[in-house]
Motif scaffolding. Structure first.
Motif, PDB file in Angstrom:
ATOM      1  N   PRO A 108       0.914  -1.107   0.042  1.00  0.00           N
ATOM      2  CA  PRO A 108       0.117   0.086  -0.016  1.00  0.00           C
ATOM      3  C   PRO A 108       1.344   1.262  -0.171  1.00  0.00           C
ATOM      4  O   PRO A 108       1.700   1.332   0.659  1.00  0.00           O
ATOM      5  N   GLY A 109       0.955   2.340  -0.520  1.00  0.00           N
ATOM      6  CA  GLY A 109       1.469   3.508  -1.285  1.00  0.00           C
ATOM      7  C   GLY A 109       2.402   3.165  -1.550  1.00  0.00           C
ATOM      8  O   GLY A 109       3.742   4.253  -1.897  1.00  0.00           O
ATOM      9  N   GLU A 110       2.802   2.268  -2.209  1.00  0.00           N
ATOM     10  CA  GLU A 110       4.086   2.687  -2.749  1.00  0.00           C
ATOM     11  C   GLU A 110       4.027   3.433  -4.002  1.00  0.00           C
ATOM     12  O   GLU A 110       3.320   3.039  -4.984  1.00  0.00           O
ATOM     13  N   ALA A 111       4.372   3.591  -4.710  1.00  0.00           N
ATOM     14  CA  ALA A 111       5.133   4.975  -5.506  1.00  0.00           C
ATOM     15  C   ALA A 111       5.086   4.252  -6.998  1.00  0.00           C
ATOM     16  O   ALA A 111       6.492   3.372  -6.843  1.00  0.00           O
ATOM     17  N   GLU A 112       4.738   4.848  -8.074  1.00  0.00           N
ATOM     18  CA  GLU A 112       4.413   4.044  -9.526  1.00  0.00           C
ATOM     19  C   GLU A 112       5.770   4.700 -10.162  1.00  0.00           C
ATOM     20  O   GLU A 112       5.494   5.972  -9.817  1.00  0.00           O
ATOM     21  N   ALA A 113       6.192   4.735 -10.850  1.00  0.00           N
ATOM     22  CA  ALA A 113       7.503   5.811 -11.543  1.00  0.00           C
ATOM     23  C   ALA A 113       7.271   4.830 -13.437  1.00  0.00           C
ATOM     24  O   ALA A 113       6.461   3.306 -12.442  1.00  0.00           O
ATOM     25  N   PRO A 114       7.828   5.721 -14.137  1.00  0.00           N
ATOM     26  CA  PRO A 114       7.319   5.387 -15.367  1.00  0.00           C
ATOM     27  C   PRO A 114       8.791   4.534 -15.596  1.00  0.00           C
ATOM     28  O   PRO A 114       9.900   4.350 -15.569  1.00  0.00           O
ATOM     29  N   VAL A 115       8.174   3.905 -16.386  1.00  0.00           N
ATOM     30  CA  VAL A 115       9.263   2.742 -17.129  1.00  0.00           C
ATOM     31  C   VAL A 115       8.831   2.114 -19.001  1.00  0.00           C
ATOM     32  O   VAL A 115       7.588   2.407 -19.382  1.00  0.00           O
ATOM     33  N   ASP A 116       9.174   1.317 -19.419  1.00  0.00           N
ATOM     34  CA  ASP A 116       9.090   1.030 -20.703  1.00  0.00           C
ATOM     35  C   ASP A 116       9.201  -0.257 -20.446  1.00  0.00           C
ATOM     36  O   ASP A 116      10.054  -1.252 -20.149  1.00  0.00           O
TER      37      ASP A 116
END
Ligand SMILES: *Cc1c(COP(=O)(O)O)cnc(C)c1O
Length: 442
Positions: free
Chosen positions: A336-344
């Motif tokens: 819960p609350g884990e940050a998302e980051a952009p990936v390809d």
């Protein structure tokens, strides 16, 4: 809104994604990756939702086999009483193999060969959707030669823009599909008098992944007008085939409401006294399937982070072919609350278009983790190839707490053993080197 949300296919239990009662990690353990996973419950639900919406319209649902031709998928619809819309003899054979009666099969396509026409007449299918005058004459000759009459619906091109992707729009004048609506009366008149032809009505299919009702309304209204015009000339029109194309949600956004679709049908062609055929493909299977893949490695680029996965464009070509969006979720539930980051998210194939998602926000994922690529039930496996000599992926069906391999992963022996050397070439390991033919020798 009765079309499933892409996320409806998976449920989180004990920290990981399940399809119905089966953890995706179990499927990966049993059958490896990449693997297509289909939910029988979702197939059944999609069919029943559509059937319920169309109830009372005197229609037959002919599942478009090209969306997903797996035997277990087609059999699921056969068990529910569906017919089939086929575009090749291979698909016709698959429909018959799955137990769909010939009398519930319609055959569409601009390029039916004489052999295919012969095979379909011999099978005794319900209807040919004929797309040109030339095809009509070929069919007439083939049926007459057998002393039979083939039931024909003329596929007309209503010249409406379905407002969908240019590669899957089919109902505009400049598309190769159907007979120009202006020429339809003359060709219908010809059909009504040709030997071997039982002219039964009209058909159309304006495109795929439609998300609004308006193009349907326009097209169906034109079909109704044409029906009246033919009747005024004394040509009986008993059947109307309204095609497929109902879109699904690949991500949250507007999709077609099935009740509204049914209302559009009722209000345009409902009072003509015709029996109707519907040819849904994607709407029945698209959100009932996912592609399960494993992360091979995480590659840190200068500007980007790449998740290199073991599925590729040969397994799922839609992103490369149509720029299609597919939701992607890690199989392990993020904290819960884990940050998302952009990936390809990319496959291993030597093409820049081998890319499932660009700059997609995802929670942290490490090598060996499983990912689910959602909304892959339609135009997924059926479009797979062995490009880069990668074997065709496996297919699994889930039903409640059980799952079954419904198509094994292609073996290297099957894939590589299919080729033949010409007899004038020496086989490897036989000792003799191939001597090039002398240049200029007589
Ligand atoms: C492809 C096709 C369908 C199915 O289209 P979907 O968008 O998957 O519903 C139906 N009819 C014809 C003639 C087709 O070519």
């Amino acid at each position: 809104m009765s079309i499933a949300d892409p996320m409806d296919l998976i449920a989180w239990r004990q920290g990981e994604a399940h399809v119905e009662g089966v953890a995706l990690s179990r499927i990966a353990q049993a059958h490896g990756t990449p693997t297509y996973v289909y939910s029988r419950a979702q197939l059944v639900r999609a069919y029943r939702d559509l059937a319920r919406a169309l109830d009372g319209l005197n229609g037959m649902i002919c599942y478009a086999v090209k969306a997903n031709g797996n035997l277990a998928v087609v059999r699921s619809f056969a068990e529910l009483g569906a017919g089939a819309d086929v575009v090749s003899v291979g698909e016709m054979k698959r429909a018959l193999q799955a137990g769909i009666p010939a009398g519930r099969i319609v055959f569409a396509g601009v390029g039916k060969t004489r052999d295919e026409i012969d095979a379909a007449i011999d099978a005794g299918i319900h209807q040919f959707n004929v797309e040109s005058e030339d095809e009509l004459k070929t069919l007439s000759a083939a049926a007459a030669a057998r002393g039979q009459r083939a039931a024909v619906a003329l596929r007309v091109n209503p010249d409406v823009d379905a407002g969908t992707h240019e590669k899957i729009t089919t109902g505009r004048k400049e598309n190769k599909f159907g007979i120009d609506i202006a020429r339809a009366p003359a060709i219908a008149a010809l059909a009504a008098r040709l030997p071997g032809i039982a002219f039964t009505g009209l058909a159309l299919h304006i495109g795929s992944q439609l998300t609004t009702i308006k193009p349907y309304r326009q097209a169906f209204a034109r079909l109704a007008e044409l029906t009246q015009a033919l009747r005024a000339r004394g040509i009986a029109v008993e059947r109307l085939d309204l095609g497929g194309g109902i879109g699904i949600a690949y991500q949250p956004g507007p999709v077609i409401d099935l009740k509204e679709y049914a209302t559009a049908v009722a209000e345009t062609v409902g009072n003509l006294g015709c029996s109707l055929v519907f040819e849904p493909g994607r709407a029945l299977v698209g959100n009932a399937g996912l592609l399960l893949t494993r992360v091979i490695r995480v590659k840190e680029g200068d500007a980007r982070r790449f998740l290199v996965v073991d599925a590729a464009m040969n397994d799922l070509v839609r992103p490369a072919l149509y720029g299609a969006f597919h939701a992607i979720r890690p199989v392990l539930e993020p904290a819960p609350g884990e940050a998302e980051a952009p990936v390809d998210v990319v496959g291993p194939i030597c093409e820049s278009s081998d890319l499932f998602a660009a700059q997609r926000p995802l929670p942290p994922v490490v090598a060996d983790e499983l990912l689910a690529i959602l909304s892959c039930g339609a135009y997924g496996f059926v479009m797979a190839s062995t490009y880069n000599l990668r074997p065709l992926p496996a297919e699994v069906m889930v039903d409640g707490d059980r799952f079954a391999l419904v198509r094994p992963r292609q073996s290297y022996d099957d894939m590589l053993g299919a080729d033949r050397l010409p007899e004038w070439m020496t086989a490897p390991g036989t000792g003799t080197a191939v001597r090039p033919r002398a240049r200029g020798a007589a």
